[in-house]
Design an enzyme around this catalytic site. Sequence first.
Site, PDB file in Angstrom:
ATOM      1  N   TYR A   1     -59.089  32.130  37.530  1.00  0.00           N
ATOM      2  CA  TYR A   1     -58.111  31.680  37.016  1.00  0.00           C
ATOM      3  C   TYR A   1     -56.638  32.513  37.680  1.00  0.00           C
ATOM      4  CZ  TYR A   1     -53.726  30.134  34.461  1.00  0.00           C
ATOM      5  OH  TYR A   1     -52.428  29.553  34.084  1.00  0.00           O
TER       6      TYR A   1
ATOM      7  N   ILE B   1     -80.856  32.526  40.618  1.00  0.00           N
ATOM      8  CA  ILE B   1     -80.457  32.786  39.296  1.00  0.00           C
ATOM      9  C   ILE B   1     -80.125  31.448  38.903  1.00  0.00           C
ATOM     10  CG2 ILE B   1     -78.641  33.836  37.977  1.00  0.00           C
ATOM     11  CD1 ILE B   1     -78.446  36.304  39.965  1.00  0.00           C
TER      12      ILE B   1
ATOM     13  N   ARG C   1     -65.946  26.753  39.790  1.00  0.00           N
ATOM     14  CA  ARG C   1     -65.650  27.147  38.449  1.00  0.00           C
ATOM     15  C   ARG C   1     -64.356  28.132  38.520  1.00  0.00           C
ATOM     16  NH1 ARG C   1     -70.306  25.942  34.668  1.00  0.00           N
ATOM     17  NH2 ARG C   1     -68.856  26.333  32.938  1.00  0.00           N
TER      18      ARG C   1
ATOM     19  N   THR D   1     -72.479  32.726  32.874  1.00  0.00           N
ATOM     20  CA  THR D   1     -71.842  31.244  32.768  1.00  0.00           C
ATOM     21  C   THR D   1     -72.607  30.361  31.847  1.00  0.00           C
ATOM     22  OG1 THR D   1     -71.023  31.260  35.059  1.00  0.00           O
ATOM     23  CG2 THR D   1     -70.399  29.427  33.946  1.00  0.00           C
ATOM     24  N   THR D   2     -73.921  30.129  32.105  1.00  0.00           N
ATOM     25  CA  THR D   2     -74.575  29.462  31.269  1.00  0.00           C
ATOM     26  C   THR D   2     -74.756  29.926  30.011  1.00  0.00           C
ATOM     27  OG1 THR D   2     -75.896  29.051  33.261  1.00  0.00           O
ATOM     28  CG2 THR D   2     -76.874  28.220  31.157  1.00  0.00           C
TER      29      THR D   2
ATOM     30  N   LYS E   1     -75.171  36.625  44.184  1.00  0.00           N
ATOM     31  CA  LYS E   1     -75.529  35.043  43.721  1.00  0.00           C
ATOM     32  C   LYS E   1     -74.514  34.099  44.370  1.00  0.00           C
ATOM     33  CE  LYS E   1     -75.636  32.095  39.713  1.00  0.00           C
ATOM     34  NZ  LYS E   1     -75.423  31.768  38.189  1.00  0.00           N
TER      35      LYS E   1
ATOM     36  N   TYR F   1     -70.966  37.757  42.494  1.00  0.00           N
ATOM     37  CA  TYR F   1     -71.179  36.292  41.766  1.00  0.00           C
ATOM     38  C   TYR F   1     -69.887  35.232  42.483  1.00  0.00           C
ATOM     39  CZ  TYR F   1     -72.109  32.344  38.531  1.00  0.00           C
ATOM     40  OH  TYR F   1     -72.363  31.124  38.071  1.00  0.00           O
TER      41      TYR F   1
END
Length: 292
Positions: free
Chosen positions: A109, A205, A140, A46-47, A163, A135
């Site tokens: 989504y 993480i 999000r 994501t980052t 994570k 994850y």
Amino acid sequence: MGKMFSGSGVAIITPFKNDRVDYEKLRELLEWQIANETDAIIICGTTGESATMSDAERKSVIKFTVEVVNKRIPVIAGSGSNNAAYAVELSQYCESVGVDGLLVVTPYYNKATEKGLLNYYELIASHVNLPIILYNVPGRTGVNLTPKMVAKLAKISNIIGIKEASGDISQVAEIARLCGTDFSIYSGNDDIIIPVLSLGGKGVISVLANILPKVTHDLVSSYLEGEVNKARDLQLSVNGLVHTLFIEVNPIPVKTAMNLMGMNVGNLRLPLTEMAAENLAILQDELTKYGL
């Protein structure tokens, strides 16, 4: 399948220059992370703004990272998607270029039922031999991997850890209880690394490690070596900064911080954009306070 890594894995940003991937800067950042004792590189998470990267960019950035790191520390690639067929294709590509593991986010989504989530992970796991870290980041994705669900997925031989970025410590405790010590739990929240480690977690993480790699490494290693007070002091000393790194949606503040620190990592890609002036002032103030 064995443990992936313990310690601090950096969820590394992707540097851009004129909106293209800046490979020379990426090389520099990877070398700086390794020099500062970061324990693993997580690329295209994501980052890393992977959601705004083309397929060709993602593949090329992952391949480049594997080549630069050259087995010095593990490289874990983000290969999850809301398109299961694409997640399989990308995961297989990652395996073909030599990554050490995969970080596979829940479908976002489109969400999914419990059965859909189970089938998604089964499909990906059956198409690669790599260790997979689940994850979970409900804030999000709009979907939460429940501890019961994680326990089912943990039975798949190459799903070796999670994570956990729900921020819910009782959920982490329940995953630890149901999955046992062979299953690796990584904190997905930089402000609760110590609580996660105290429940048997293996590390973090981290977004923070983009600007404080050595501190983040030391925070985890001191706890794992039994220096609990030192670890706690480090955790509490960084939390003001951590909170500021999430004052706007990640990775806006961390990328901005790196630019303020003179690291020249370039722009963000729309829909992410520069920070609001009042938030920028707060970030500058916090970085100054921390001596950055």
